[in-house]
Write a protein that holds these residues in place. Structure first.
Motif, short mmCIF file in Angstrom:
data_model
loop_
_atom_site.label_atom_id
_atom_site.label_comp_id
_atom_site.label_asym_id
_atom_site.label_seq_id
_atom_site.Cartn_x
_atom_site.Cartn_y
_atom_site.Cartn_z
N GLU A 190 0.83 -1.20 0.00
CA GLU A 190 0.00 0.00 0.00
C GLU A 190 0.87 1.26 0.00
N ILE A 191 1.91 1.27 0.81
CA ILE A 191 2.83 2.41 0.87
C ILE A 191 3.50 2.62 -0.48
N ARG A 192 3.99 1.53 -1.07
CA ARG A 192 4.64 1.61 -2.39
C ARG A 192 3.68 2.13 -3.45
N ASP A 193 2.47 1.58 -3.46
CA ASP A 193 1.49 1.99 -4.46
C ASP A 193 1.09 3.46 -4.30
N ASN A 194 0.92 3.91 -3.05
CA ASN A 194 0.61 5.33 -2.80
C ASN A 194 1.75 6.21 -3.28
N GLU A 195 2.97 5.80 -3.02
CA GLU A 195 4.13 6.59 -3.44
C GLU A 195 4.19 6.69 -4.97
N ARG A 196 3.87 5.61 -5.65
CA ARG A 196 3.89 5.62 -7.12
C ARG A 196 2.76 6.47 -7.69
N ARG A 197 1.62 6.47 -6.99
CA ARG A 197 0.43 7.18 -7.47
C ARG A 197 0.56 8.70 -7.33
N GLU A 198 1.17 9.15 -6.25
CA GLU A 198 1.25 10.58 -5.95
C GLU A 198 2.46 11.24 -6.62
N ASP A 199 2.29 12.50 -7.01
CA ASP A 199 3.40 13.26 -7.58
C ASP A 199 4.37 13.75 -6.50
N THR A 200 3.84 13.95 -5.29
CA THR A 200 4.68 14.43 -4.19
C THR A 200 5.05 13.25 -3.29
N PHE A 201 5.97 13.50 -2.38
CA PHE A 201 6.35 12.46 -1.43
C PHE A 201 5.19 12.17 -0.49
N THR A 202 4.99 10.91 -0.19
CA THR A 202 3.96 10.51 0.76
C THR A 202 4.64 10.18 2.09
#
Length: 158
Positions: free
Chosen positions: A73-85
């Motif tokens: 989930e963390i990896r996917d969120n990081e890939r999805r967002e343009d900014t750092f999560t």
């Protein structure tokens, strides 16, 4: 800060261990630890957890976030967002490296965890490079970065 200094800071993070020995409370400058009773979880700094593990005095309980589903989930969120999560811990890289190097037998699906953390790290590095390139290209005077962690140059061994 170099990688060894960041690792030193990470070793102060508290982790849970399940000791297999008895010992009253230990009084240290950084705070009191224990008491230690066989089979009962206790929180200790990572440096002590690794030391106890090396002496076969405990089992280390992986942090709650060190789970394949949560890291996906963390990896996917990081890939999805343009900014750092936000990351699960400011020292997630160093904790992963140290725990996998010293207690991989206590961490379910250790190889998958190693890969997921590296994938997340690679995504964050790529974002940082793109941001820096854009900053220079646009000749910006100021930049704002949020949710940035100390990026160690040493990846978890794999």
């Amino acid at each position: 800060m170099d990688a060894s200094e960041v690792e030193f800071l990470a070793e102060k993070e508290l982790v849970t261990v399940i000791p297999n020995f008895s010992l009253d409370k230990v009084y240290l400058i950084g705070g009191d630890l224990g008491p230690f009773n066989p089979g009962l979880p206790v929180q200790v700094p990572l440096w002590l957890a690794i030391n106890l593990k090396q002496r076969q005095k405990c089992r280390i309980v992986p942090p709650e976030w060190m789970d394949v589903e949560k890291l996906e989930e963390i990896r996917d969120n990081e890939r999805r967002e343009d900014t750092f999560t936000p990351m699960p811990n400011p020292h997630y890289m160093e904790l992963t490296k140290l725990l996998l190097n010293h207690a991989s037998d206590n961490i379910p699906k250790a190889d998958e965890i190693r890969t997921l953390v590296k994938d997340t790290w690679d995504t964050r590095i790529a974002k940082l490079r793109l941001s820096a390139d854009s900053f220079v290209r646009e000749q910006e005077a100021h930049a704002k970065l949020t949710a940035v962690t100390r990026l160690s140059s040493r990846l978890p061994a794999g």
